[in-house]
Design a protein around this motif. Structure first.
Motif, mmCIF file in Angstrom:
data_model
loop_
_atom_site.group_PDB
_atom_site.id
_atom_site.type_symbol
_atom_site.label_atom_id
_atom_site.label_comp_id
_atom_site.label_asym_id
_atom_site.label_seq_id
_atom_site.Cartn_x
_atom_site.Cartn_y
_atom_site.Cartn_z
ATOM 1 N N SER A 82 0.825 -1.113 -0.002
ATOM 2 C CA SER A 82 -0.053 -0.141 0.183
ATOM 3 C C SER A 82 0.721 1.045 -0.023
ATOM 4 O O SER A 82 0.203 2.402 -0.258
ATOM 5 C CB SER A 82 -1.035 0.130 1.098
ATOM 6 N N ASP A 97 1.859 7.152 -0.940
ATOM 7 C CA ASP A 97 0.829 6.453 -0.681
ATOM 8 C C ASP A 97 0.114 6.115 -2.070
ATOM 9 O O ASP A 97 -0.163 7.063 -2.673
ATOM 10 C CB ASP A 97 -0.120 7.337 0.175
ATOM 11 N N GLN A 99 -2.729 4.523 -2.340
ATOM 12 C CA GLN A 99 -4.138 4.680 -2.534
ATOM 13 C C GLN A 99 -4.645 6.307 -2.561
ATOM 14 O O GLN A 99 -5.373 6.667 -3.458
ATOM 15 C CB GLN A 99 -4.750 4.330 -1.168
ATOM 16 N N THR A 100 -3.745 7.174 -1.965
ATOM 17 C CA THR A 100 -4.113 8.599 -2.176
ATOM 18 C C THR A 100 -3.410 9.317 -3.331
ATOM 19 O O THR A 100 -3.490 10.332 -3.712
ATOM 20 C CB THR A 100 -3.879 9.286 -0.959
#
Length: 662
Positions: A82, A97, A99-100
């Motif tokens: 992740s 990151d 995900q973001t």
């Protein structure tokens, strides 16, 4: 590069890379644990400054492409893939990151970095500091431990994690907080109860506060209300804790009535409101037919526009009452701008104008006049124009006057507001003769704002040639300035040619500088420029071609004196001779007792004075005691009697007799 998995007969993904070092390639593969899904990802270098991350479970789809401004020398994914850690050749450490898609800079100098095995904890060394990040969700919070030596590695055993540091003669170990490390593992498995149990015995520090915040966010995301309530209570956020406590009670009550395992729709809507997910909360409430609740939620958050929209859409019987309440609330809270917008939408333009003026928004009042033509009182129009002028909104005032057909007043307003483009367009329609003046004013204003490039064309349009030249020179557009200067009379153009010549000299473009200096009628400036640059040939060429006799003489004299002062005898001689001052060159050699050079010069340029020169040299050498040399020059001057007399004075009778016999 092909990625395969043991037990699978198909290639998971294929990627192209030239960098196969184990430090530049990372694979993360975990099986499902608890409610946490499986993850299989690979990170590699596309080139020395670009990282690409692929999702192997999705057929090799690109998850992220990270471009960096420096060469990357190390990268690694965490356990679940992740987050990506990477370091560049400047030893700067970064965290990405996936995900973001957000990048965070962790350290400006990093000599060692590693994920703690089996967790999302980062350990790095920056000079004499050991830096530990227990929460990758909050990279600004880190623990710093002073160490003496270099980190060798991380050892993890059941219930204990240590960082091994080589201190020279021995190896020291620094223990990490195992509870915070276990918290990360529990959170990866989405075992929120275990994560909460890990944090509860710990004191509230900067690290544990970040862990509680992270756990609260995950709990809300997975609708674990009791866990989220405990988290906010631990953080001291009483308001959120009480709000979640009410939602827990409502959820338990619905569960006791035989409801399904998931949260009731009402509770989910309230949870969405807590997270400020207004569209989600609205959709959930309206799906249950709870229009009043949706309107009440928006009213409580002072989102009146959304409340009125929901009421209009649902044809709520109290829609008009809601609008009146909203309007009164705006007036009570002195929000005249929004109240004016309400009246404008309702078509009550006079009231909207009045409210805009009361709220100090004359521009919006003027926009109502322009957007909604009609018959308005002149006094009202004048008050709007006065308010616009007082507020310094002269351009908007001009737009209003132009809309009303008051062209001269509009033109003056545009000029006061420096809206010269609109002023020129209007002047072309009502007063073409004033366009030239406006163009010059426009150029003056641009020049006062240091926008010289833009001012040039307006001065040209206005016929202000001198101002256009000044603007071009100030903007350092000398080519354009030269093009304008060419149209001037020679007497007026010369000062500008001189300035352009000075510019090109500063820019070391001396050929161009010479051209402009000559056009400026200043050949001496060109000569001095070449002399400063040490180019005597170019200076002499200009001097011979453009200087008068007096100036040429002055030039050579100055050059000769300069060379003589610098003991550049040959150059000084050449300058004296070129300037017709052979005697000055002779005297220079005489002062410096350079007899051979002096005689050579006299022989070349004043041969009839050569005997006198030899006699002068002989006498000087006699005074110095150089008898043989003096004898030679006496003989060259046909003055052998002088040589005999010299030897007789010294009692050197044999030499005197020898010279006399010859």
């Amino acid at each position: 590069m092909s990625v395969i998995e043991y037990g699978q007969n198909e290639v998971l993904a294929v990627c192209r890379t030239e960098h196969m070092s184990p430090y530049l390639l990372s694979v993360a593969a975990v099986e499902p644990r608890g409610t946490a899904p499986a993850a299989k990802r690979v990170a590699y270098l596309v080139d020395l400054q670009t990282i690409r991350v692929l999702d192997l479970l999705a057929g090799g789809n690109v998850l992220a492409t990270v471009s960096h401004d420096s060469r990357i020398d190390w990268l690694e994914l965490n356990l679940r893939g992740s987050h990506l850690l990477f370091r560049d050749k400047r030893h700067q450490l970064h965290l990405y990151d996936l995900q973001t898609q957000q990048r965070s800079s962790l350290l400006d100098y990093c000599q060692y970095v590693q994920w703690v095995p089996g967790s999302d904890v980062i350990v790095a060394q920056s000079r004499s500091n050991l830096c530990v990040w227990y929460s990758v969700k909050d990279p600004d919070r880190l623990t710093i431990i002073a160490i003496k030596g270099d980190v060798e590695g991380i050892e993890r055993s059941p219930g204990k994690t240590e960082v091994m540091v080589n201190e020279g003669l021995n190896t020291a170990s620094y223990a990490l907080d195992e509870a915070l490390i276990d918290f990360g593992s529990a959170l990866d498995d989405l075992d929120l109860q275990r994560a909460m149990a890990t944090l509860e015995p710990l004191e509230l520090t900067a690290e544990t506060e970040a862990q509680w915040t992270q756990l609260a966010a995950v709990a809300l995301e997975h609708e674990q209300l009791a866990v989220a309530e405990t988290c906010y209570a631990a953080l001291g956020d009483v308001a959120k804790a009480r709000y979640l406590h009410k939602l827990v009670k409502a959820s338990n009550k619905a569960a006791s009535g035989g409801a399904p395992d998931q949260l009731p729709t009402t509770v989910r809507a309230q949870l969405a409101l807590l997270s400020k997910q207004w569209p989600v909360a609205e959709a959930l409430l309206l799906a249950q037919g709870q229009v009043d609740e949706a309107i009440a939620a928006y009213k409580e958050a002072h989102r009146w526009d959304d409340a009125i929209r929901v009421a209009d859409t649902a044809r709520h019987p109290q829609t008009e009452e809601l609008k009146r309440t909203y309007y009164q609330w705006l007036l009570q809270t002195s929000q005249e701008d929004k109240a004016g917008a309400v009246k404008e939408r309702e078509g009550d333009y006079l009231m909207a104008i009045s409210l805009y003026l009361k709220g100090g928004l004359p521009a919006k009042a003027a926009q109502v006049i322009i957007s909604h033509p009609g018959t308005y009182d002149n006094t009202l129009l004048d008050s709007i124009a006065a308010a616009l002028s007082k507020a310094g909104l002269h351009e908007r005032c001009g737009d209003l006057y132009q809309h009303l057909g008051r062209a001269q007043e509009a033109l003056q307003s545009f000029k006061r507001g420096h809206a010269y483009r609109k002023a020129v367009e209007l002047a072309r329609q009502i007063s073409p003769a004033s366009v030239v003046t406006l163009e010059e004013e426009w150029g003056d204003w641009l020049a006062s704002q240091k926008q010289m490039d833009a001012a040039i064309n307006h001065f040209i349009e206005a016929g202000s040639t001198l101002k256009a030249i000044e603007a071009a020179i100030a903007a350092r557009q000398f080519t354009k300035a030269a093009g304008i200067v060419d149209f001037l009379e020679p007497a007026k153009a010369q000062p500008y040619y001189r300035r352009m010549g000075q510019h090109y000299e500063e820019a070391n473009n001396r050929q161009e500088a010479e051209r402009y200096m000559l056009r400026a009628g200043a050949p001496m400036d060109a000569v001095e420029m070449w002399m400063r640059a040490g180019n005597w040939e170019a200076a002499q060429k200009v001097a011979r071609g453009y200087l008068s006799e007096d100036e040429l003489h002055q030039f050579y004299s100055k050059r000769a004196r300069s060379c003589e002062a610098n003991r550049q005898w040959q150059d000084a001689e050449n300058a004296y001779v070129a300037g017709g001052e052979v005697d000055m060159a002779v005297n220079m050699y005489k002062r410096n007792k350079m007899w051979l050079q002096m005689l050579k010069l006299v022989q070349t340029h004043k041969r009839d004075q050569l005997p006198q020169a030899h006699l002068l040299v002989a006498q000087a050498l006699q005074a110095e005691g150089s008898w043989r040399e003096a004898e030679r020059h006496f003989c060259e001057a046909k003055e052998w009697k002088g040589a005999v007399a010299m030897y007789r004075q010294q009692g050197m009778w044999e030499d005197a007799l020898r010279v006399a016999k010859v």
